[in-house]
Design a protein around this motif. Structure first.
Motif, PDB file in Angstrom:
ATOM      1  N   SER A 136      78.340  71.765  50.768  1.00 12.39           N
ATOM      2  CA  SER A 136      77.308  71.032  50.027  1.00 12.39           C
ATOM      3  C   SER A 136      76.175  71.979  49.667  1.00 12.39           C
ATOM      4  N   VAL A 137      75.338  71.545  48.726  1.00 10.23           N
ATOM      5  CA  VAL A 137      74.185  72.360  48.343  1.00 10.23           C
ATOM      6  C   VAL A 137      73.265  72.564  49.540  1.00 10.23           C
ATOM      7  N   THR A 138      73.132  71.554  50.366  1.00  8.46           N
ATOM      8  CA  THR A 138      72.316  71.676  51.581  1.00  8.46           C
ATOM      9  C   THR A 138      72.886  72.748  52.515  1.00  8.46           C
ATOM     10  N   GLU A 139      74.192  72.712  52.717  1.00 11.91           N
ATOM     11  CA  GLU A 139      74.843  73.698  53.586  1.00 11.91           C
ATOM     12  C   GLU A 139      74.698  75.104  53.023  1.00 11.91           C
ATOM     13  N   ILE A 140      74.813  75.238  51.710  1.00 12.11           N
ATOM     14  CA  ILE A 140      74.661  76.551  51.069  1.00 12.11           C
ATOM     15  C   ILE A 140      73.234  77.049  51.217  1.00 12.11           C
ATOM     16  N   SER A 141      72.271  76.140  51.096  1.00 10.30           N
ATOM     17  CA  SER A 141      70.866  76.557  51.226  1.00 10.30           C
ATOM     18  C   SER A 141      70.596  77.134  52.617  1.00 10.30           C
ATOM     19  N   PHE A 142      71.147  76.509  53.659  1.00 11.10           N
ATOM     20  CA  PHE A 142      70.968  77.048  55.017  1.00 11.10           C
ATOM     21  C   PHE A 142      71.739  78.349  55.190  1.00 11.10           C
ATOM     22  N   GLU A 143      72.920  78.437  54.614  1.00 11.02           N
ATOM     23  CA  GLU A 143      73.735  79.656  54.694  1.00 11.02           C
ATOM     24  C   GLU A 143      72.983  80.851  54.116  1.00 11.02           C
ATOM     25  N   LEU A 144      72.188  80.606  53.075  1.00  9.67           N
ATOM     26  CA  LEU A 144      71.473  81.687  52.398  1.00  9.67           C
ATOM     27  C   LEU A 144      70.047  81.878  52.918  1.00  9.67           C
ATOM     28  N   GLY A 145      69.719  81.213  54.022  1.00  7.19           N
ATOM     29  CA  GLY A 145      68.445  81.480  54.676  1.00  7.19           C
ATOM     30  C   GLY A 145      67.272  80.676  54.166  1.00  7.19           C
ATOM     31  N   PHE A 146      67.515  79.596  53.392  1.00  6.95           N
ATOM     32  CA  PHE A 146      66.430  78.754  52.908  1.00  6.95           C
ATOM     33  C   PHE A 146      66.135  77.661  53.939  1.00  6.95           C
ATOM     34  N   SER A 147      64.879  77.249  53.989  1.00  9.76           N
ATOM     35  CA  SER A 147      64.469  76.265  54.996  1.00  9.76           C
ATOM     36  C   SER A 147      64.957  74.865  54.661  1.00  9.76           C
ATOM     37  N   ASP A 148      65.143  74.585  53.363  1.00  5.46           N
ATOM     38  CA  ASP A 148      65.641  73.270  52.983  1.00  5.46           C
ATOM     39  C   ASP A 148      66.284  73.324  51.598  1.00  5.46           C
ATOM     40  N   SER A 189      65.567  71.625  48.903  1.00 10.48           N
ATOM     41  CA  SER A 189      64.617  71.606  47.794  1.00 10.48           C
ATOM     42  C   SER A 189      64.156  73.020  47.437  1.00 10.48           C
ATOM     43  N   HIS A 190      63.843  73.815  48.450  1.00 12.99           N
ATOM     44  CA  HIS A 190      63.405  75.202  48.222  1.00 12.99           C
ATOM     45  C   HIS A 190      64.517  76.003  47.525  1.00 12.99           C
ATOM     46  N   PHE A 191      65.727  75.850  48.024  1.00 13.09           N
ATOM     47  CA  PHE A 191      66.864  76.548  47.418  1.00 13.09           C
ATOM     48  C   PHE A 191      67.073  76.103  45.973  1.00 13.09           C
ATOM     49  N   GLY A 192      66.989  74.792  45.732  1.00  9.23           N
ATOM     50  CA  GLY A 192      67.203  74.270  44.386  1.00  9.23           C
ATOM     51  C   GLY A 192      66.208  74.835  43.383  1.00  9.23           C
ATOM     52  N   LYS A 193      64.943  74.910  43.787  1.00 10.59           N
ATOM     53  CA  LYS A 193      63.905  75.463  42.901  1.00 10.59           C
ATOM     54  C   LYS A 193      64.147  76.945  42.653  1.00 10.59           C
ATOM     55  N   TYR A 194      64.524  77.670  43.709  1.00  8.97           N
ATOM     56  CA  TYR A 194      64.808  79.111  43.605  1.00  8.97           C
ATOM     57  C   TYR A 194      65.970  79.344  42.632  1.00  8.97           C
ATOM     58  N   PHE A 195      67.035  78.570  42.806  1.00  9.23           N
ATOM     59  CA  PHE A 195      68.226  78.724  41.964  1.00  9.23           C
ATOM     60  C   PHE A 195      67.906  78.385  40.507  1.00  9.23           C
ATOM     61  N   LYS A 196      67.194  77.296  40.288  1.00  9.34           N
ATOM     62  CA  LYS A 196      66.894  76.859  38.919  1.00  9.34           C
ATOM     63  C   LYS A 196      65.964  77.829  38.203  1.00  9.34           C
ATOM     64  N   LYS A 197      65.058  78.435  38.962  1.00  7.57           N
ATOM     65  CA  LYS A 197      64.136  79.408  38.364  1.00  7.57           C
ATOM     66  C   LYS A 197      64.899  80.592  37.767  1.00  7.57           C
ATOM     67  N   ILE A 198      65.964  81.022  38.451  1.00  9.67           N
ATOM     68  CA  ILE A 198      66.736  82.178  37.977  1.00  9.67           C
ATOM     69  C   ILE A 198      67.835  81.755  37.011  1.00  9.67           C
ATOM     70  N   SER A 199      68.545  80.688  37.330  1.00  9.98           N
ATOM     71  CA  SER A 199      69.717  80.287  36.549  1.00  9.98           C
ATOM     72  C   SER A 199      69.411  79.263  35.461  1.00  9.98           C
ATOM     73  N   GLU A 200      68.223  78.706  35.505  1.00  9.31           N
ATOM     74  CA  GLU A 200      67.784  77.704  34.524  1.00  9.31           C
ATOM     75  C   GLU A 200      68.614  76.426  34.565  1.00  9.31           C
ATOM     76  N   GLU A 201      69.231  76.164  35.698  1.00  8.94           N
ATOM     77  CA  GLU A 201      69.934  74.903  35.923  1.00  8.94           C
ATOM     78  C   GLU A 201      70.051  74.693  37.430  1.00  8.94           C
ATOM     79  N   SER A 202      70.285  73.466  37.824  1.00  9.81           N
ATOM     80  CA  SER A 202      70.381  73.164  39.246  1.00  9.81           C
ATOM     81  C   SER A 202      71.708  73.652  39.809  1.00  9.81           C
ATOM     82  N   PRO A 203      71.790  73.857  41.133  1.00  9.53           N
ATOM     83  CA  PRO A 203      73.061  74.264  41.742  1.00  9.53           C
ATOM     84  C   PRO A 203      74.195  73.278  41.436  1.00  9.53           C
ATOM     85  N   ASN A 204      73.911  71.980  41.502  1.00  9.70           N
ATOM     86  CA  ASN A 204      74.952  70.988  41.229  1.00  9.70           C
ATOM     87  C   ASN A 204      75.439  71.049  39.789  1.00  9.70           C
ATOM     88  N   ASN A 205      74.522  71.240  38.846  1.00  5.78           N
ATOM     89  CA  ASN A 205      74.919  71.344  37.437  1.00  5.78           C
ATOM     90  C   ASN A 205      75.753  72.592  37.194  1.00  5.78           C
TER      91      ASN A 205
END
Length: 295
Positions: A254-266, A268-284
């Motif tokens: 899941s996106v939550t599991e991936i966020s913890f795998e990559l060292g993010f605290s939650d 939401s933080h991972f989603g914002k980080y990913f969207k800032k670089i990729s210009e889309e959400s992890p799920n999209n």
């Protein structure tokens, strides 16, 4: 797609009847296809040099899909995830080797050291008819030596392999590879790349790496900008996003599991980080790629 982490494979795990200490093996493509279960993707703990002789199909390397065609040579780096798609009468040769095997003979020349010469090589190169004949003859020589158990065969294979890789590097026509100079600036850059590869899950700021290198963050950033035309922060972000994409495309985590795998605290933080670089959400990103590959 696997239900957990991407499976890492070594040369030993291929269970070949013969390899050089689990560090080097030459396979025909048919052998390679038999050994790998291509319903899944794999993260390799070795380099792969793949020469296409005939047939058709595609190879997916991370999220890029490339055509298999005669005269095309692929180089797959450590930790890259790949699988074959739509294979038809595919034939060729595959050379699998570890960093330690390639560096068995090291003269001090950074052009023939895997940790420096192989950095950011293109995934494939199309050789001309005459060049591919020369390249293929080198692979044939490697294969002949591999089939012997003669004295010094490891050393001879290592040197022949270096020749093949230098031919690949030369075909890039990129002066960054061909005219590699050994200086302190380049050493900092290579050390930075290596540190990012090891620590990107835990350390995501330029200052984290400048401290390890004992230089200022501004100086590190200027070096990376001068050499790679991106900031040090962007380089770190790109490595994090690459790993995120690998996990999104090749696992059912899941996106939550991936966020913890990559060292993010939650999440939401991972989603914002990913969207800032990729210009889309992890799920999209995951849904878009799945729909493209199912066409």
């Amino acid at each position: 797609m696997s239900s957990a982490h991407i499976k890492a494979i070594t040369i030993n795990s291929l269970k070949r009847p013969f390899s050089l200490d689990g560090e080097f093996v030459v396979l025909t493509v048919s052998d390679l296809l038999d050994l790998f279960s291509f319903q899944n993707s794999f993260k390799t703990k070795f380099y792969t040099l793949l020469l296409v002789d005939s047939g058709s199909g595609k190879v997916q390397i991370d999220h890029e899909i490339h055509e298999l065609k005669r005269g095309r040579v692929f180089f797959i780096d450590y930790n890259q995830v790949f699988r074959f798609l739509e294979i038809d009468n595919f034939s060729g040769e595959a050379v699998l080797f570890t960093k330690s095997f390639y560096n068995l003979i090291y003269t001090g020349n950074r052009k023939i050291k895997s940790d420096t010469a192989f950095s950011h090589l293109p995934s494939f190169i199309d050789f001309t008819k005459s060049d591919i004949a020369s390249f293929r003859s080198g692979i044939v020589d490697i294969k002949k030596e591999f089939k012997t158990s003669s004295h010094l065969n490891k050393e001879i294979i290592c040197l022949l392999l270096k020749v093949s890789m230098l031919k690949y590097i030369r075909k890039t026509d990129n002066p960054e590879y061909i005219d590699f100079k050994t200086n302190r600036k380049n050493s900092y850059i290579e050390e930075f790349k290596n540190l990012v590869e090891i620590n990107f899950k835990e350390l995501k700021r330029t200052s984290d790496y400048s401290k390890k290198l004992a230089i200022s963050a501004n100086y590190l950033n200027s070096l990376i900008k001068e050499k790679l035309d991106i900031s040090a922060e962007t380089y770190i972000q790109n490595r994090v996003i690459l790993e995120a994409e690998r996990l999104l495309l090749n696992t059912d985590l899941s996106v939550t599991e991936i966020s913890f795998e990559l060292g993010f605290s939650d999440k939401s933080h991972f989603g914002k980080y990913f969207k800032k670089i990729s210009e889309e959400s992890p799920n999209n990103f995951r849904k878009k790629f799945q729909s493209n590959t199912s066409l």
